[in-house]
Design a protein around this motif. Structure first.
Motif, short mmCIF file in Angstrom:
data_model
loop_
_atom_site.label_atom_id
_atom_site.label_comp_id
_atom_site.label_asym_id
_atom_site.label_seq_id
_atom_site.Cartn_x
_atom_site.Cartn_y
_atom_site.Cartn_z
N ILE A 1 -0.66 6.00 -5.06
CA ILE A 1 -1.15 4.81 -4.81
C ILE A 1 -0.47 4.69 -3.36
CG2 ILE A 1 -1.39 2.45 -5.14
CD1 ILE A 1 -1.25 2.92 -7.98
N VAL A 2 -1.44 4.46 -2.48
CA VAL A 2 -0.84 3.88 -1.17
C VAL A 2 -0.77 2.42 -1.04
CG1 VAL A 2 -1.97 3.79 1.34
CG2 VAL A 2 -2.15 5.81 -0.28
N SER A 3 -1.99 1.62 -1.62
CA SER A 3 -1.50 0.31 -1.59
C SER A 3 -2.24 -0.45 -3.03
CB SER A 3 -2.29 -0.55 -0.46
OG SER A 3 -3.59 -0.20 -0.66
N CYS A 4 -1.55 -1.54 -3.55
CA CYS A 4 -2.02 -2.32 -4.51
C CYS A 4 -1.70 -3.63 -4.17
CB CYS A 4 -1.16 -1.92 -5.81
SG CYS A 4 -1.36 -2.98 -7.07
N GLU A 5 -2.71 -4.58 -4.16
CA GLU A 5 -2.61 -5.97 -3.97
C GLU A 5 -3.85 -6.86 -4.61
OE1 GLU A 5 -4.90 -6.28 0.28
OE2 GLU A 5 -2.76 -6.20 0.39
N VAL B 1 -7.43 -7.00 -8.61
CA VAL B 1 -6.32 -6.27 -8.26
C VAL B 1 -6.73 -5.03 -7.53
CG1 VAL B 1 -4.21 -4.92 -8.73
CG2 VAL B 1 -4.66 -7.29 -9.68
N GLU B 2 -6.84 -4.90 -6.25
CA GLU B 2 -7.10 -3.46 -5.74
C GLU B 2 -6.37 -2.50 -5.39
OE1 GLU B 2 -8.69 -5.41 -2.09
OE2 GLU B 2 -10.45 -6.31 -3.05
N LEU B 3 -6.77 -1.35 -5.71
CA LEU B 3 -5.80 -0.14 -5.80
C LEU B 3 -6.56 0.88 -4.75
CD1 LEU B 3 -5.20 0.47 -9.50
CD2 LEU B 3 -3.43 -0.27 -8.04
N CYS B 4 -5.65 1.30 -3.76
CA CYS B 4 -6.05 2.51 -3.05
C CYS B 4 -5.16 3.65 -3.17
CB CYS B 4 -5.90 1.96 -1.56
SG CYS B 4 -7.11 0.56 -1.30
N TYR B 5 -5.94 4.94 -3.43
CA TYR B 5 -5.25 6.10 -3.55
C TYR B 5 -5.28 7.00 -2.33
CZ TYR B 5 -5.05 5.23 -8.67
OH TYR B 5 -4.54 4.57 -9.77
N ILE B 6 -4.20 7.83 -2.23
CA ILE B 6 -3.92 8.63 -1.01
C ILE B 6 -5.09 9.51 -0.61
CG2 ILE B 6 -2.85 10.78 -2.27
CD1 ILE B 6 -0.87 10.71 -0.08
N ASP B 7 -5.93 9.85 -1.67
CA ASP B 7 -6.93 10.78 -1.42
C ASP B 7 -8.44 9.85 -0.98
OD1 ASP B 7 -7.84 9.27 -3.98
OD2 ASP B 7 -8.15 11.24 -4.84
N GLY B 8 -8.35 8.43 -0.91
CA GLY B 8 -9.31 7.53 -0.56
C GLY B 8 -9.90 6.73 -1.63
N LEU B 9 -9.71 7.16 -2.76
CA LEU B 9 -10.39 6.76 -4.19
C LEU B 9 -9.62 5.13 -4.05
CD1 LEU B 9 -11.84 6.83 -6.89
CD2 LEU B 9 -9.44 7.13 -8.05
N LYS B 10 -10.80 4.16 -4.54
CA LYS B 10 -10.36 2.78 -4.52
C LYS B 10 -10.85 2.23 -5.80
CE LYS B 10 -10.56 1.78 0.52
NZ LYS B 10 -11.03 1.06 1.44
N ILE B 11 -10.13 1.53 -6.58
CA ILE B 11 -10.14 0.83 -7.90
C ILE B 11 -10.17 -0.42 -7.51
CG2 ILE B 11 -9.48 0.81 -10.29
CD1 ILE B 11 -8.85 3.54 -9.93
N ASP B 12 -11.06 -1.31 -7.97
CA ASP B 12 -10.70 -2.73 -8.29
C ASP B 12 -10.67 -3.14 -9.92
OD1 ASP B 12 -10.99 -2.93 -5.44
OD2 ASP B 12 -13.28 -3.57 -5.61
N LEU B 13 -9.72 -3.91 -10.25
CA LEU B 13 -9.49 -4.18 -11.27
C LEU B 13 -9.98 -5.76 -11.47
CD1 LEU B 13 -6.09 -2.51 -12.23
CD2 LEU B 13 -8.31 -1.76 -12.89
N PRO C 1 1.48 -6.99 -8.88
CA PRO C 1 -0.01 -6.52 -9.22
C PRO C 1 0.14 -4.93 -9.60
CG PRO C 1 0.55 -6.99 -6.90
CD PRO C 1 1.72 -7.36 -7.65
N LEU C 2 1.18 -4.27 -9.10
CA LEU C 2 1.32 -2.87 -9.37
C LEU C 2 1.67 -2.54 -10.83
CD1 LEU C 2 1.26 0.15 -8.57
CD2 LEU C 2 3.58 0.00 -7.76
N GLU C 3 2.49 -3.46 -11.35
CA GLU C 3 3.13 -3.44 -12.81
C GLU C 3 1.51 -3.81 -13.54
OE1 GLU C 3 6.63 -5.49 -13.65
OE2 GLU C 3 7.51 -4.51 -12.26
N TYR C 4 1.10 -4.83 -13.22
CA TYR C 4 -0.38 -5.34 -13.93
C TYR C 4 -1.35 -4.27 -13.99
CZ TYR C 4 -4.69 -7.87 -14.98
OH TYR C 4 -5.86 -7.98 -15.35
N ALA C 5 -1.50 -3.58 -12.81
CA ALA C 5 -2.44 -2.42 -12.69
C ALA C 5 -1.94 -1.30 -13.59
CB ALA C 5 -2.44 -1.94 -11.53
N GLU C 6 -0.59 -0.95 -13.73
CA GLU C 6 -0.02 0.10 -14.55
C GLU C 6 -0.44 -0.13 -15.85
OE1 GLU C 6 3.88 0.50 -13.35
OE2 GLU C 6 3.44 2.01 -11.70
N LEU C 7 -0.32 -1.13 -16.30
CA LEU C 7 -0.31 -1.78 -17.73
C LEU C 7 -1.94 -1.49 -18.18
CD1 LEU C 7 1.73 -4.94 -17.95
CD2 LEU C 7 2.20 -2.63 -19.12
#
Length: 81
Positions: A4-8, A16-28, A55-61
């Protein structure tokens, strides 16, 4: 989770928006998740704390399927003050 590059939390979309190193984006969608899992005001406040402060701990859960255990009172998931 180590890619994960960013999580906010985005207050405008309530996601909660996750951005991965390969460009994948996930919105929770936090509102949908709360509606599905939170049965009472206490559970909602627990989720809100995670969303705004950890938010990162939330996303992991959420992504690991452990959010229900966290809300269920499992001691290893409870936050410390």
């Amino acid at each position: 989770m180590n890619r994960i590059v960013s999580c906010e939390f985005n207050m405008d979309t309530a996601c909660v928006e996750l951005c991965y190193i390969d460009g994948l984006k996930i919105d929770l969608d936090t509102l949908a998740i709360e509606d599905e899992l939170a049965d009472n005001l206490y559970d909602r406040s627990e989720l809100d704390y995670l969303i705004y402060n950890k938010p990162l701990e939330y996303a992991e859960l959420v992504l690991n399927g452990d959010l229900g255990k966290y809300l269920g009172g499992s001691p290893e998931h409870k936050l410390e003050d």
